[in-house]
Motif scaffolding. Structure first.
Motif, PDB file in Angstrom:
ATOM      1  N   ARG A   7       0.969  -1.220   0.028  1.00  0.00           N
ATOM      2  CA  ARG A   7      -0.077  -0.124  -0.012  1.00  0.00           C
ATOM      3  C   ARG A   7       0.830   1.210  -0.089  1.00  0.00           C
ATOM      4  NH1 ARG A   7       2.268   2.026   4.530  1.00  0.00           N
ATOM      5  NH2 ARG A   7       1.883   1.067   6.632  1.00  0.00           N
ATOM      6  N   CYS A   8       0.234   2.375  -0.152  1.00  0.00           N
ATOM      7  CA  CYS A   8       0.968   3.726  -0.061  1.00  0.00           C
ATOM      8  C   CYS A   8       1.807   3.694   1.182  1.00  0.00           C
ATOM      9  CB  CYS A   8      -0.086   4.930   0.164  1.00  0.00           C
ATOM     10  SG  CYS A   8       0.460   6.565  -0.105  1.00  0.00           S
ATOM     11  N   ARG A   9       3.314   4.029   0.762  1.00  0.00           N
ATOM     12  CA  ARG A   9       4.150   4.184   1.875  1.00  0.00           C
ATOM     13  C   ARG A   9       4.475   5.786   2.111  1.00  0.00           C
ATOM     14  NH1 ARG A   9       9.185   0.535   0.926  1.00  0.00           N
ATOM     15  NH2 ARG A   9       9.272   0.797   3.064  1.00  0.00           N
ATOM     16  N   LEU A  10       5.358   5.985   3.326  1.00  0.00           N
ATOM     17  CA  LEU A  10       5.561   7.183   3.713  1.00  0.00           C
ATOM     18  C   LEU A  10       6.851   7.762   3.334  1.00  0.00           C
ATOM     19  CD1 LEU A  10       5.186   9.787   5.541  1.00  0.00           C
ATOM     20  CD2 LEU A  10       5.984   8.376   7.351  1.00  0.00           C
ATOM     21  N   VAL A  11       6.863   9.130   2.535  1.00  0.00           N
ATOM     22  CA  VAL A  11       8.326   9.644   2.352  1.00  0.00           C
ATOM     23  C   VAL A  11       8.428  10.760   3.385  1.00  0.00           C
ATOM     24  CG1 VAL A  11       9.557  10.899   0.827  1.00  0.00           C
ATOM     25  CG2 VAL A  11       8.396   8.749  -0.126  1.00  0.00           C
ATOM     26  N   LEU A  12       9.461  10.771   4.106  1.00  0.00           N
ATOM     27  CA  LEU A  12       9.748  12.102   4.948  1.00  0.00           C
ATOM     28  C   LEU A  12      10.649  13.320   4.238  1.00  0.00           C
ATOM     29  CD1 LEU A  12      10.816  10.491   8.412  1.00  0.00           C
ATOM     30  CD2 LEU A  12       8.503  11.182   7.513  1.00  0.00           C
ATOM     31  N   ILE A  13      10.056  14.488   4.298  1.00  0.00           N
ATOM     32  CA  ILE A  13      10.748  15.638   3.971  1.00  0.00           C
ATOM     33  C   ILE A  13      11.662  16.150   5.163  1.00  0.00           C
ATOM     34  CG2 ILE A  13      10.871  17.778   2.552  1.00  0.00           C
ATOM     35  CD1 ILE A  13       8.378  16.402   1.034  1.00  0.00           C
ATOM     36  N   VAL A  14      13.070  16.275   5.063  1.00  0.00           N
ATOM     37  CA  VAL A  14      13.674  16.879   6.436  1.00  0.00           C
ATOM     38  C   VAL A  14      13.318  18.337   6.335  1.00  0.00           C
ATOM     39  CG1 VAL A  14      15.766  17.408   7.231  1.00  0.00           C
ATOM     40  CG2 VAL A  14      15.412  15.269   6.083  1.00  0.00           C
ATOM     41  N   GLY A  34       8.216   3.787  12.753  1.00  0.00           N
ATOM     42  CA  GLY A  34       7.716   2.851  11.710  1.00  0.00           C
ATOM     43  C   GLY A  34       8.284   3.026  10.392  1.00  0.00           C
ATOM     44  N   ASP A  35       7.507   2.292   9.561  1.00  0.00           N
ATOM     45  CA  ASP A  35       7.904   2.241   8.029  1.00  0.00           C
ATOM     46  C   ASP A  35       7.902   3.486   7.270  1.00  0.00           C
ATOM     47  OD1 ASP A  35       8.307   0.564   5.486  1.00  0.00           O
ATOM     48  OD2 ASP A  35       6.582   1.738   4.807  1.00  0.00           O
ATOM     49  N   VAL A  36       9.316   3.918   6.872  1.00  0.00           N
ATOM     50  CA  VAL A  36       9.512   5.035   5.978  1.00  0.00           C
ATOM     51  C   VAL A  36      10.288   4.343   4.898  1.00  0.00           C
ATOM     52  CG1 VAL A  36      10.804   7.317   5.677  1.00  0.00           C
ATOM     53  CG2 VAL A  36       9.678   6.625   8.039  1.00  0.00           C
ATOM     54  N   ALA A  37       9.890   4.861   3.605  1.00  0.00           N
ATOM     55  CA  ALA A  37      10.434   4.266   2.340  1.00  0.00           C
ATOM     56  C   ALA A  37      11.636   5.015   2.106  1.00  0.00           C
ATOM     57  CB  ALA A  37       9.445   4.573   1.191  1.00  0.00           C
ATOM     58  N   SER A  38      11.686   6.471   2.100  1.00  0.00           N
ATOM     59  CA  SER A  38      12.908   7.307   1.747  1.00  0.00           C
ATOM     60  C   SER A  38      12.556   8.611   2.600  1.00  0.00           C
ATOM     61  CB  SER A  38      12.891   7.555   0.370  1.00  0.00           C
ATOM     62  OG  SER A  38      11.677   8.194  -0.195  1.00  0.00           O
ATOM     63  N   VAL A  39      13.978   9.241   2.587  1.00  0.00           N
ATOM     64  CA  VAL A  39      13.864  10.558   3.145  1.00  0.00           C
ATOM     65  C   VAL A  39      14.539  11.511   2.061  1.00  0.00           C
ATOM     66  CG1 VAL A  39      14.861  11.925   5.119  1.00  0.00           C
ATOM     67  CG2 VAL A  39      14.006   9.649   5.450  1.00  0.00           C
ATOM     68  N   ILE A  40      13.893  12.658   2.018  1.00  0.00           N
ATOM     69  CA  ILE A  40      14.426  13.644   0.868  1.00  0.00           C
ATOM     70  C   ILE A  40      14.951  14.907   1.842  1.00  0.00           C
ATOM     71  CG2 ILE A  40      13.805  15.209  -0.908  1.00  0.00           C
ATOM     72  CD1 ILE A  40      11.477  13.539  -1.742  1.00  0.00           C
ATOM     73  N   ALA A  68      15.623   4.916   1.808  1.00  0.00           N
ATOM     74  CA  ALA A  68      16.770   5.428   0.880  1.00  0.00           C
ATOM     75  C   ALA A  68      16.799   7.033   1.183  1.00  0.00           C
ATOM     76  CB  ALA A  68      16.093   5.325  -0.302  1.00  0.00           C
ATOM     77  N   ALA A  69      18.082   7.342   1.232  1.00  0.00           N
ATOM     78  CA  ALA A  69      18.432   8.712   1.447  1.00  0.00           C
ATOM     79  C   ALA A  69      18.547   9.587   0.018  1.00  0.00           C
ATOM     80  CB  ALA A  69      19.643   9.028   2.207  1.00  0.00           C
ATOM     81  N   LEU A  70      17.772  10.398  -0.134  1.00  0.00           N
ATOM     82  CA  LEU A  70      17.771  11.264  -1.258  1.00  0.00           C
ATOM     83  C   LEU A  70      18.159  12.840  -1.218  1.00  0.00           C
ATOM     84  CD1 LEU A  70      14.401   9.828  -2.620  1.00  0.00           C
ATOM     85  CD2 LEU A  70      16.612   8.876  -3.107  1.00  0.00           C
ATOM     86  N   ILE A  71      18.921  13.398  -1.931  1.00  0.00           N
ATOM     87  CA  ILE A  71      19.425  14.500  -1.926  1.00  0.00           C
ATOM     88  C   ILE A  71      18.865  15.272  -2.903  1.00  0.00           C
ATOM     89  CG2 ILE A  71      21.367  16.333  -2.049  1.00  0.00           C
ATOM     90  CD1 ILE A  71      21.644  14.267   0.253  1.00  0.00           C
ATOM     91  N   ALA A  72      18.056  16.594  -2.365  1.00  0.00           N
ATOM     92  CA  ALA A  72      17.621  17.308  -3.421  1.00  0.00           C
ATOM     93  C   ALA A  72      18.345  18.286  -4.269  1.00  0.00           C
ATOM     94  CB  ALA A  72      16.527  18.251  -2.948  1.00  0.00           C
ATOM     95  N   GLY A  73      18.578  18.042  -5.457  1.00  0.00           N
ATOM     96  CA  GLY A  73      19.285  18.913  -6.260  1.00  0.00           C
ATOM     97  C   GLY A  73      20.724  18.951  -6.652  1.00  0.00           C
TER      98      GLY A  73
END
Length: 217
Positions: A7-14, A34-40, A68-73
């Motif tokens: 189902r739909c999962r959570l993405v966190l934005i720092v 709990g469950d976090v798919a990725s962090v931007i 997953a750790a995602l860097i913006a830009g």
């Protein structure tokens, strides 16, 4: 119990925060919820040096939690911090160049589309995901209806996953999940939550477990 991937999962934005140590503590706390798919990780108003330092501090925390750790830009920051991916909001041309250079070694996602036509152009570059909304676009309790509508349209016809920006309230994840979007992004709803970030993440997952539609195999 249904697996989170169904189902739909959570993405966190720092969030924007001056002190990296406090930010690291808050992020660690959130990821324990709990469950976090990725962090931007956005740059906000930080200079390049401060952004690099912050990324190097936060990326290992995210990865240790299994997200997953995602860097913006900034691909240089992503590389030096050993992040998992890039979140891009530039032109279609820039996205195409990033795909050629970094995919599949890094996750490459696009936040360039604000309408259907541009979204389809983004899709032609085959990014790993498309993001509808702005990273700082959580200014109302609910998710922006336009972003939810774009997510619903996209999810109904395109295989590339989409992330839809939620609102300032945890309950905003319901409309996003019901749209068929694979991911919902939250910032203020988590990090400014009176109950604390971990409790907010736990609540989001409980709401999604209860109300999010399940994806077909």
């Amino acid at each position: 119990m249904t697996l989170p991937e169904d189902r739909c999962r959570l993405v966190l934005i720092v969030p924007a925060m001056e002190d990296d140590d406090t930010l690291a503590e808050q992020l660690s706390h959130a990821l324990r919820g709990g469950d976090v798919a990725s962090v931007i990780l956005p740059q906000y108003d930080s200079n390049d040096s401060a952004f690099q330092k912050r990324a190097e501090k936060l990326v290992p925390i995210v990865q240790a939690a299994g997200a997953a750790a995602l860097i913006a830009g900034d691909s240089r920051v992503a590389g030096r911090a050993k992040a998992d991916g890039l979140h891009l909001s530039g032109s279609i041309e820039e996205l195409g160049e990033a795909m050629e250079k970094f995919s599949p070694k890094l996750i490459v996602g696009s936040a360039s589309a604000t309408d259907r036509h541009t979204a389809l152009e983004v899709g032609e570059a085959r990014p790993d995901y498309i993001f509808f909304g702005r990273l700082d676009g959580d200014i109302k309790p609910e998710a922006h209806p336009k972003n939810v509508a774009l997510g619903e349209w996209w999810a109904s016809m395109i295989e590339i996953p989409c992330i839809v920006m939620g609102g300032t309230e945890v309950g905003s994840v319901v409309a996003v999940a019901e749209s068929g979007a694979e991911f919902v992004a939250l910032r203020t709803a988590i990090f400014d939550n009176p109950a604390g970030a971990a409790a907010a993440v736990a609540e989001v997952n409980a709401v999604l477990d209860e109300k999010a539609p399940r994806f077909d195999d």
